[in-house]
Scaffold this motif. Structure first.
Motif, PDB file in Angstrom:
ATOM      1  N   SER A  27      18.958  14.299  23.003  1.00  0.00           N
ATOM      2  CA  SER A  27      19.471  15.602  23.439  1.00  0.00           C
ATOM      3  C   SER A  27      18.329  16.571  23.734  1.00  0.00           C
ATOM      4  O   SER A  27      18.427  17.381  24.660  1.00  0.00           O
ATOM      5  CB  SER A  27      20.435  16.187  22.410  1.00  0.00           C
ATOM      6  N   ALA A  28      17.245  16.495  22.967  1.00  0.00           N
ATOM      7  CA  ALA A  28      16.093  17.368  23.226  1.00  0.00           C
ATOM      8  C   ALA A  28      15.460  17.036  24.573  1.00  0.00           C
ATOM      9  O   ALA A  28      15.129  17.934  25.350  1.00  0.00           O
ATOM     10  CB  ALA A  28      15.075  17.231  22.101  1.00  0.00           C
ATOM     11  N   LEU A  29      15.293  15.750  24.855  1.00  0.00           N
ATOM     12  CA  LEU A  29      14.712  15.354  26.139  1.00  0.00           C
ATOM     13  C   LEU A  29      15.627  15.731  27.302  1.00  0.00           C
ATOM     14  O   LEU A  29      15.150  16.115  28.372  1.00  0.00           O
ATOM     15  CB  LEU A  29      14.419  13.853  26.158  1.00  0.00           C
ATOM     16  N   ALA A  42       3.505  14.056  25.454  1.00  0.00           N
ATOM     17  CA  ALA A  42       2.633  13.642  24.353  1.00  0.00           C
ATOM     18  C   ALA A  42       3.456  13.335  23.099  1.00  0.00           C
ATOM     19  O   ALA A  42       3.191  12.359  22.396  1.00  0.00           O
ATOM     20  CB  ALA A  42       1.601  14.722  24.065  1.00  0.00           C
ATOM     21  N   LEU A  43       4.463  14.148  22.825  1.00  0.00           N
ATOM     22  CA  LEU A  43       5.320  13.910  21.659  1.00  0.00           C
ATOM     23  C   LEU A  43       6.135  12.626  21.824  1.00  0.00           C
ATOM     24  O   LEU A  43       6.288  11.857  20.870  1.00  0.00           O
ATOM     25  CB  LEU A  43       6.242  15.105  21.417  1.00  0.00           C
ATOM     26  N   ALA A  44       6.653  12.388  23.023  1.00  0.00           N
ATOM     27  CA  ALA A  44       7.411  11.160  23.279  1.00  0.00           C
ATOM     28  C   ALA A  44       6.507   9.935  23.112  1.00  0.00           C
ATOM     29  O   ALA A  44       6.915   8.921  22.523  1.00  0.00           O
ATOM     30  CB  ALA A  44       8.029  11.192  24.670  1.00  0.00           C
ATOM     31  N   HIS A 124      10.073  15.826  15.329  1.00  0.00           N
ATOM     32  CA  HIS A 124       9.569  15.894  16.702  1.00  0.00           C
ATOM     33  C   HIS A 124      10.673  16.216  17.712  1.00  0.00           C
ATOM     34  O   HIS A 124      10.399  16.843  18.735  1.00  0.00           O
ATOM     35  CB  HIS A 124       8.823  14.623  17.075  1.00  0.00           C
ATOM     36  N   ALA A 125      11.905  15.845  17.425  1.00  0.00           N
ATOM     37  CA  ALA A 125      13.009  16.232  18.302  1.00  0.00           C
ATOM     38  C   ALA A 125      13.115  17.749  18.343  1.00  0.00           C
ATOM     39  O   ALA A 125      13.322  18.339  19.414  1.00  0.00           O
ATOM     40  CB  ALA A 125      14.324  15.617  17.821  1.00  0.00           C
ATOM     41  N   GLY A 126      12.940  18.390  17.206  1.00  0.00           N
ATOM     42  CA  GLY A 126      12.961  19.858  17.165  1.00  0.00           C
ATOM     43  C   GLY A 126      11.819  20.464  17.964  1.00  0.00           C
ATOM     44  O   GLY A 126      12.004  21.462  18.675  1.00  0.00           O
ATOM     45  N   LEU A 131      10.055  23.176  22.979  1.00  0.00           N
ATOM     46  CA  LEU A 131       9.225  23.171  24.190  1.00  0.00           C
ATOM     47  C   LEU A 131      10.079  23.106  25.460  1.00  0.00           C
ATOM     48  O   LEU A 131       9.709  23.671  26.489  1.00  0.00           O
ATOM     49  CB  LEU A 131       8.246  21.992  24.166  1.00  0.00           C
ATOM     50  N   ALA A 132      11.201  22.428  25.385  1.00  0.00           N
ATOM     51  CA  ALA A 132      12.064  22.287  26.559  1.00  0.00           C
ATOM     52  C   ALA A 132      12.640  23.641  26.970  1.00  0.00           C
ATOM     53  O   ALA A 132      12.922  23.863  28.156  1.00  0.00           O
ATOM     54  CB  ALA A 132      13.204  21.306  26.276  1.00  0.00           C
ATOM     55  N   ARG A 133      12.784  24.555  26.019  1.00  0.00           N
ATOM     56  CA  ARG A 133      13.333  25.870  26.324  1.00  0.00           C
ATOM     57  C   ARG A 133      12.280  26.840  26.863  1.00  0.00           C
ATOM     58  O   ARG A 133      12.628  27.880  27.389  1.00  0.00           O
ATOM     59  CB  ARG A 133      13.975  26.479  25.070  1.00  0.00           C
ATOM     60  N   ARG A 134      11.023  26.503  26.689  1.00  0.00           N
ATOM     61  CA  ARG A 134       9.955  27.409  27.132  1.00  0.00           C
ATOM     62  C   ARG A 134       9.805  27.348  28.644  1.00  0.00           C
ATOM     63  O   ARG A 134       9.828  26.276  29.234  1.00  0.00           O
ATOM     64  CB  ARG A 134       8.623  26.992  26.507  1.00  0.00           C
ATOM     65  N   GLU A 135       9.639  28.484  29.240  1.00  0.00           N
ATOM     66  CA  GLU A 135       9.394  28.523  30.673  1.00  0.00           C
ATOM     67  C   GLU A 135       7.932  28.241  30.940  1.00  0.00           C
ATOM     68  O   GLU A 135       7.057  28.694  30.198  1.00  0.00           O
ATOM     69  CB  GLU A 135       9.779  29.893  31.243  1.00  0.00           C
TER      70      GLU A 135
END
Length: 138
Positions: A27-29, A42-44, A124-126, A131-135
């Protein structure tokens, strides 16, 4: 006091950390749209490497006895590896869960290592979700 979860319970923990529609790596990805933050890749990659390392340890110790636990597929990316590990955890013989492995200089049972794996994945999902929400700025 050491708690030993069943193989099925450990597989469920991993499945939820990996694949649950909310609060999981998947869901994070899925929330990373457009040009994702470079740290997400890098996290993935880190998750892929650590999951492979955990399961290589488990395979080595669990296959030494009468059981055969296959090593993780070497060519699997994160998505396929996450699906594989849930099936592998579910198939672990109960006798393998109390076997000892050494991770980062610390002796752990297979059960403890799989719980560490689930916590590590959720952590790491968190990070990925944040990071996914950051513009991105150019």
């Amino acid at each position: 006091m050491t708690v030993v979860f069943s193989a099925d319970a450990l597989a469920t923990l991993l499945d939820e950390a990996n694949q649950h529609p909310w609060e999981s790596v998947r869901s994070a990805l899925a929330g990373a749209e457009g040009q994702p933050h470079p740290r997400i890749a890098a996290l993935a990659s880190h998750l892929t490497a650590t999951k492979r390392a955990y399961w290589t340890l488990i395979s080595g110790v669990a296959s030494a006895g009468s059981n055969t636990v296959p090593p993780p597929p070497g060519d699997a990316g994160l998505t396929r590896l996450m699906a594989w590990e849930v099936a592998a955890a579910r198939a672990l013989p109960e006798s393998a869960l109390s076997l000892l492995v050494t991770h980062s200089g610390t002796p752990l049972t297979v059960s403890e290592l799989l719980r560490l794996n689930a916590r590590h994945t959720a952590w790491h999902a968190g990070q990925i979700a944040a990071l996914a929400r950051r513009e991105r700025s150019a």
